[in-house]
Scaffold this active site. Sequence first.
Site, PDB file in Angstrom:
ATOM      1  N   HIS A 118     -39.071  27.575  99.933  1.00 39.41           N
ATOM      2  CA  HIS A 118     -38.118  28.654  99.680  1.00 39.41           C
ATOM      3  C   HIS A 118     -37.187  28.738 100.871  1.00 39.41           C
ATOM      4  O   HIS A 118     -37.636  28.713 102.008  1.00 39.41           O
ATOM      5  CB  HIS A 118     -38.867  29.961  99.448  1.00 39.41           C
ATOM      6  N   ASP A 147     -43.373  22.862  97.177  1.00 38.22           N
ATOM      7  CA  ASP A 147     -42.431  23.952  97.078  1.00 38.22           C
ATOM      8  C   ASP A 147     -41.796  24.249  98.417  1.00 38.22           C
ATOM      9  O   ASP A 147     -42.384  23.987  99.455  1.00 38.22           O
ATOM     10  CB  ASP A 147     -43.222  25.202  96.678  1.00 38.22           C
ATOM     11  N   ARG A 170     -51.453  26.261  85.313  1.00 34.35           N
ATOM     12  CA  ARG A 170     -50.706  26.747  84.154  1.00 34.35           C
ATOM     13  C   ARG A 170     -51.455  26.335  82.900  1.00 34.35           C
ATOM     14  O   ARG A 170     -51.809  25.162  82.754  1.00 34.35           O
ATOM     15  CB  ARG A 170     -49.297  26.140  84.112  1.00 34.35           C
ATOM     16  N   CYS A 221     -43.964  31.225  94.367  1.00 30.27           N
ATOM     17  CA  CYS A 221     -42.946  32.099  94.944  1.00 30.27           C
ATOM     18  C   CYS A 221     -43.414  33.518  95.293  1.00 30.27           C
ATOM     19  O   CYS A 221     -43.124  33.986  96.394  1.00 30.27           O
ATOM     20  CB  CYS A 221     -41.696  32.132  94.087  1.00 30.27           C
ATOM     21  N   HIS A 265     -35.260  28.092  95.507  1.00 30.46           N
ATOM     22  CA  HIS A 265     -36.542  27.410  95.371  1.00 30.46           C
ATOM     23  C   HIS A 265     -36.189  25.947  95.335  1.00 30.46           C
ATOM     24  O   HIS A 265     -35.189  25.583  94.738  1.00 30.46           O
ATOM     25  CB  HIS A 265     -37.211  27.639  94.012  1.00 30.46           C
ATOM     26  N   LYS A 299     -29.441  25.989  88.347  1.00 33.01           N
ATOM     27  CA  LYS A 299     -30.285  25.034  89.069  1.00 33.01           C
ATOM     28  C   LYS A 299     -29.744  23.626  88.989  1.00 33.01           C
ATOM     29  O   LYS A 299     -28.977  23.285  88.090  1.00 33.01           O
ATOM     30  CB  LYS A 299     -31.709  25.074  88.528  1.00 33.01           C
ATOM     31  N   GLN A 320     -47.492  21.752  93.708  1.00 30.11           N
ATOM     32  CA  GLN A 320     -46.039  21.736  93.813  1.00 30.11           C
ATOM     33  C   GLN A 320     -45.675  21.607  95.281  1.00 30.11           C
ATOM     34  O   GLN A 320     -46.234  22.310  96.123  1.00 30.11           O
ATOM     35  CB  GLN A 320     -45.463  23.046  93.289  1.00 30.11           C
TER      36      GLN A 320
END
Length: 634
Positions: free
Chosen positions: A382, A380, A360, A331, A508, A462, A378
């Site tokens: 946005h 991802d 991570r 992000c 997200h 979420k 990911q």
Amino acid sequence: MIINLPGGNQREFDSEKSLFDIANEISPSLKKRSIVARLNGKLVDMDTVVTTDSSVEFITTDDPEALEVLRHSSAHLLAEAIKTLYPHAHFGVGPVIEDGFYYDIDLGEDILSEKDLPIIEKEMAKIASQNSKIEREVVSKEQALELFKDDPYKVELINELPESEEISIYKQAHFTDLCRGPHLPGTKWIKNFKLLSLAGAYWRGNSDNVQLTRVYGTAFFTKEELDEHLNLLEERKKRDHRKLGKQLDLFMLSEYGPGFPFWLPNGMILRRELESFWYDVHLKEGYKLIQTPIMLNKELWEISGHWANYRENMYTSTIDDMEFAIKPMNCPGGMLVYKRDIHSYKDFPLKVGELGLVHRHEASGALNGLFRVRNFTQDDAHIFMTEDMIVQEIRELVRLFDYMYKVFNLEYHIELSTRPEDKFIGKVETWDRAEKALADALESMGQDYKLNPGDGAFYGPKLDFKLKDSMKRIWQCGTIQLDMNLPERFDLTYIDSNGEKQRPVMLHRALYGSIERFIGILIEHYAGAFPTWISPVQVKVIPVNNEYHLEYAKTLVGELKDQGIRVEIDERDEKLGYKIREAQTKKIPYQLVIGDKEVESGQVNYRRYGEQNQVAVPTYEFIEMILAEIKEKK
RNA sequence: GCCGAAAUAGCUCAACCAGGUAGAGCAACUGACUUGUAAUCAGUAGGUUGCGGGUUCAAUUCCUGCUUUCGGCACCA
């Protein structure tokens, strides 16, 4: 006293009666089969005495509730056996879980190993065969504390029971446990059980507490059901993606990079197919695609809040006296891309996607094949928009997610996680509006969901999409998160219709979640027998005799390759059966055997993986068929 | 990270309990066989027994530190 039974039946009794007696009056066989009963809506033991007009439903071995009772009593039996073998043992809790039960035990200096399980099982069987009664007794708090004064964990539990709650204990032969119940009438019901595994488990699930030894087991009413369950466990082991990943040459792991998977050529094909499917779908859906850097300056992570909140999990590096962090999320990079331009409300919803590789530092004990890794991609995106677009966008996303998961025949359910109790940012009213928007979107589509109160991220509510794998573990894959934090921190703006600067709303979302984990789930879901469109090798061509059939087979391979079909030829000098066996163990969707008949007729003879029958068709027909299958993603 | 277990040939496993420097099947390689739907036969090669330290005349074996993996727990923005 009138007893209402299921189906509108009634019985009348002159005096108070135990549930045993009532069952017996109805039919002796009912008494025999009854485990517990539902008395005025509450499950109780069979020796409960009924004194007033009541509704009663007997729970027999056929009812699912009975299985839970059996397993709960099995946990007590396990505890009794442990107490017999290890008199100094102290007990934590021993609940029923989805497929069985466990008991948490403090054995002091003693250490249990797998070898001890059969010994404990034997002791359990011995105790059960004595068929002792299991009896409930209600005690005062003082009595309970006195009774369990040598059991520190039980004392802790007793002291935390609400004053209003009735404290009950259950006695069987040489064992008494603090327990709400209900339980089996006696231990003789516990015949078909098995202790499965051992583990350390923190007392009350808190890592600041001591670790107890947890013994897992399962129990059923019949031997057949137990065997079936044990077979299922075996079957699940065969599907383990770590095992299949090795067998099918999909990926590998190395000591040199724990949690960092290596993708082998076959696994790369899976990845590439999933990725190109993803790109196709997202371009069609109007997404813009970007890629942001793996590593960015620490200052960016301070702005985003990751440095304060997520630093433990971040890999860092110092370069030219500046501190950098490898991105754990995409992000912040995405925010920088947004800020590059001035945005108008007319651009909204602005959907920006990225297949971003994040790192991570997960706890070493958490690593697990592809399910839990330290670097993963990911999928991802946005989505920037105005607040009144939220409902519509969520609807679009739920539809998109549903479409994608259906392609893989995956079951899922949605959970809505709302504002955490204390750790959250922003105004409560904003949260309420955001949560309502998510719920409204789902409800307007008639989409079921589970509410997860207080489980939202600190920055927004979420929707999580939970997929179920073959091990019956639930994995979070897709997620849609409203972020009320980053637009603020990065001071994102757009120009509204009045020419004024406004703060956009941001979502997200990830669909696969992590491509690595998703592939792990697919491996187990398909047991390695992938649908043709993602299968690393789609067709294996096997000539019967190289001398006579190899040339034709090679021409055929050329034709298939020209159509973009992933095809391999097995031209080794081996017996036909040998080559077929290998094609089967590699779970290749189509194997084509080419011999005299095929060469003469210009046909192919195919066998679909998992099927026995052989089909002869003209080559062009086979090509049409497989191409259609690939196109339809079957 | 914590509790427990494990690590032997490319893979699956044996030898370890009672210490005497490793063995099988599959795979690989060589040769013979020339094959119609799940393993043709014979031969060859393949190991610093995860890494380090200790005990011992001698360690794959016993002890110990580390690494990794497995089963859980905790964690999972």
